[in-house]
Design a protein around this motif. Structure first.
Motif, PDB file in Angstrom:
ATOM      1  N   ILE A   1      13.115  -1.197   5.952  1.00 19.65           N
ATOM      2  CA  ILE A   1      13.254  -0.379   4.745  1.00 19.65           C
ATOM      3  C   ILE A   1      12.021   0.490   4.532  1.00 19.65           C
ATOM      4  O   ILE A   1      10.936   0.202   5.029  1.00 19.65           O
ATOM      5  CB  ILE A   1      13.490  -1.228   3.476  1.00 19.65           C
ATOM      6  CG1 ILE A   1      12.309  -2.144   3.211  1.00 19.65           C
ATOM      7  CG2 ILE A   1      14.786  -1.980   3.534  1.00 19.65           C
ATOM      8  CD1 ILE A   1      12.322  -2.758   1.844  1.00 19.65           C
ATOM      9  N   VAL A   2      12.215   1.551   3.756  1.00 19.81           N
ATOM     10  CA  VAL A   2      11.109   2.409   3.330  1.00 19.81           C
ATOM     11  C   VAL A   2      11.186   2.517   1.807  1.00 19.81           C
ATOM     12  O   VAL A   2      12.089   3.152   1.273  1.00 19.81           O
ATOM     13  CB  VAL A   2      11.198   3.812   3.968  1.00 19.81           C
ATOM     14  CG1 VAL A   2      10.077   4.705   3.455  1.00 19.81           C
ATOM     15  CG2 VAL A   2      11.158   3.712   5.478  1.00 19.81           C
TER      16      VAL A   2
ATOM     17  N   GLN B   1       0.850  -1.200   0.000  1.00 22.57           N
ATOM     18  CA  GLN B   1       0.000   0.000   0.000  1.00 22.57           C
ATOM     19  C   GLN B   1       0.878   1.239   0.000  1.00 22.57           C
ATOM     20  O   GLN B   1       1.718   1.406   0.882  1.00 22.57           O
ATOM     21  CB  GLN B   1      -0.874  -0.008   1.246  1.00 22.57           C
ATOM     22  CG  GLN B   1      -1.741   1.202   1.383  1.00 22.57           C
ATOM     23  CD  GLN B   1      -3.189   0.898   1.135  1.00 22.57           C
ATOM     24  OE1 GLN B   1      -3.577  -0.250   1.168  1.00 22.57           O
ATOM     25  NE2 GLN B   1      -3.978   1.905   0.893  1.00 22.57           N
ATOM     26  N   TRP B   2       0.696   2.096  -0.981  1.00 25.50           N
ATOM     27  CA  TRP B   2       1.467   3.331  -1.103  1.00 25.50           C
ATOM     28  C   TRP B   2       0.705   4.484  -0.475  1.00 25.50           C
ATOM     29  O   TRP B   2      -0.523   4.552  -0.557  1.00 25.50           O
ATOM     30  CB  TRP B   2       1.762   3.639  -2.569  1.00 25.50           C
ATOM     31  CG  TRP B   2       2.668   2.626  -3.174  1.00 25.50           C
ATOM     32  CD1 TRP B   2       2.296   1.525  -3.893  1.00 25.50           C
ATOM     33  CD2 TRP B   2       4.087   2.585  -3.084  1.00 25.50           C
ATOM     34  NE1 TRP B   2       3.412   0.819  -4.264  1.00 25.50           N
ATOM     35  CE2 TRP B   2       4.529   1.446  -3.781  1.00 25.50           C
ATOM     36  CE3 TRP B   2       5.037   3.405  -2.487  1.00 25.50           C
ATOM     37  CZ2 TRP B   2       5.866   1.108  -3.899  1.00 25.50           C
ATOM     38  CZ3 TRP B   2       6.370   3.068  -2.603  1.00 25.50           C
ATOM     39  CH2 TRP B   2       6.780   1.928  -3.308  1.00 25.50           C
TER      40      TRP B   2
ATOM     41  N   GLU C   1       5.596   8.883  -3.184  1.00 27.13           N
ATOM     42  CA  GLU C   1       4.771   7.996  -2.383  1.00 27.13           C
ATOM     43  C   GLU C   1       5.706   7.070  -1.624  1.00 27.13           C
ATOM     44  O   GLU C   1       6.760   6.686  -2.135  1.00 27.13           O
ATOM     45  CB  GLU C   1       3.837   7.167  -3.265  1.00 27.13           C
ATOM     46  CG  GLU C   1       2.828   8.009  -4.005  1.00 27.13           C
ATOM     47  CD  GLU C   1       1.957   7.190  -4.932  1.00 27.13           C
ATOM     48  OE1 GLU C   1       0.766   7.485  -5.007  1.00 27.13           O
ATOM     49  OE2 GLU C   1       2.473   6.261  -5.592  1.00 27.13           O
ATOM     50  N   VAL C   2       5.331   6.741  -0.407  1.00 29.71           N
ATOM     51  CA  VAL C   2       6.124   5.826   0.414  1.00 29.71           C
ATOM     52  C   VAL C   2       5.242   4.672   0.863  1.00 29.71           C
ATOM     53  O   VAL C   2       4.013   4.763   0.861  1.00 29.71           O
ATOM     54  CB  VAL C   2       6.749   6.525   1.646  1.00 29.71           C
ATOM     55  CG1 VAL C   2       7.670   7.646   1.227  1.00 29.71           C
ATOM     56  CG2 VAL C   2       5.684   7.045   2.584  1.00 29.71           C
ATOM     57  N   ALA C   3       5.871   3.592   1.258  1.00 30.48           N
ATOM     58  CA  ALA C   3       5.153   2.442   1.801  1.00 30.48           C
ATOM     59  C   ALA C   3       5.603   2.217   3.238  1.00 30.48           C
ATOM     60  O   ALA C   3       6.796   2.301   3.539  1.00 30.48           O
ATOM     61  CB  ALA C   3       5.422   1.202   0.958  1.00 30.48           C
TER      62      ALA C   3
ATOM     63  N   GLY D   1       7.248   2.683 -12.390  1.00 27.34           N
ATOM     64  CA  GLY D   1       8.669   2.955 -12.548  1.00 27.34           C
ATOM     65  C   GLY D   1       9.488   2.396 -11.404  1.00 27.34           C
ATOM     66  O   GLY D   1       8.998   1.601 -10.592  1.00 27.34           O
ATOM     67  N   PRO D   2      10.727   2.837 -11.321  1.00 26.49           N
ATOM     68  CA  PRO D   2      11.630   2.298 -10.299  1.00 26.49           C
ATOM     69  C   PRO D   2      11.190   2.675  -8.885  1.00 26.49           C
ATOM     70  O   PRO D   2      10.537   3.690  -8.665  1.00 26.49           O
ATOM     71  CB  PRO D   2      12.979   2.930 -10.633  1.00 26.49           C
ATOM     72  CG  PRO D   2      12.657   4.127 -11.452  1.00 26.49           C
ATOM     73  CD  PRO D   2      11.363   3.839 -12.150  1.00 26.49           C
ATOM     74  N   VAL D   3      11.543   1.813  -7.960  1.00 24.81           N
ATOM     75  CA  VAL D   3      11.289   2.036  -6.535  1.00 24.81           C
ATOM     76  C   VAL D   3      12.639   2.117  -5.842  1.00 24.81           C
ATOM     77  O   VAL D   3      13.505   1.272  -6.052  1.00 24.81           O
ATOM     78  CB  VAL D   3      10.453   0.883  -5.936  1.00 24.81           C
ATOM     79  CG1 VAL D   3      10.334   1.024  -4.431  1.00 24.81           C
ATOM     80  CG2 VAL D   3       9.078   0.824  -6.590  1.00 24.81           C
ATOM     81  N   LEU D   4      12.826   3.165  -5.049  1.00 25.26           N
ATOM     82  CA  LEU D   4      14.051   3.301  -4.264  1.00 25.26           C
ATOM     83  C   LEU D   4      13.786   2.714  -2.882  1.00 25.26           C
ATOM     84  O   LEU D   4      12.730   2.949  -2.292  1.00 25.26           O
ATOM     85  CB  LEU D   4      14.443   4.770  -4.143  1.00 25.26           C
ATOM     86  CG  LEU D   4      14.686   5.506  -5.456  1.00 25.26           C
ATOM     87  CD1 LEU D   4      14.954   6.980  -5.178  1.00 25.26           C
ATOM     88  CD2 LEU D   4      15.847   4.882  -6.206  1.00 25.26           C
ATOM     89  N   LEU D   5      14.756   1.966  -2.364  1.00 24.50           N
ATOM     90  CA  LEU D   5      14.633   1.361  -1.040  1.00 24.50           C
ATOM     91  C   LEU D   5      15.639   2.006  -0.101  1.00 24.50           C
ATOM     92  O   LEU D   5      16.842   1.935  -0.336  1.00 24.50           O
ATOM     93  CB  LEU D   5      14.892  -0.153  -1.122  1.00 24.50           C
ATOM     94  CG  LEU D   5      13.993  -0.939  -2.070  1.00 24.50           C
ATOM     95  CD1 LEU D   5      14.444  -2.393  -2.134  1.00 24.50           C
ATOM     96  CD2 LEU D   5      12.545  -0.833  -1.657  1.00 24.50           C
TER      97      LEU D   5
END
Length: 67
Positions: A34-35, A10-11, A26-28, A45-49
């Motif tokens: 991790i976030v 869920q974002w 947006e964050v989860a 698109g890409p997700v940064l961790l």
């Protein structure tokens, strides 16, 4: 850092992002250690961790900076 499956998470968009035509992050939440962060305009698109401690330090720095 290991990769994770972000397809079912869920974002959350910041309450401060209203009126920005979707130009925000947006964050989860609730993923131990991790976030995940993504561009709201490009949800596929890409997700940064980020490590949780690094994200917390970033948020603290933003909140403490002068407007």
């Amino acid at each position: 850092m290991k990769s994770i499956d972000v397809s079912g998470i869920q974002w959350v968009k910041s309450s401060y992002s209203g009126g920005n035509e979707g130009e925000c992050l947006e964050v989860a939440d609730h993923i131990p250690g991790i976030v995940p962060v993504r561009d709201s305009k490009n949800p596929r698109g890409p997700v940064l961790l980020f490590p949780t401690a690094a994200w917390t330090a970033f948020i603290t720095g933003v909140q403490d900076s002068p407007a």
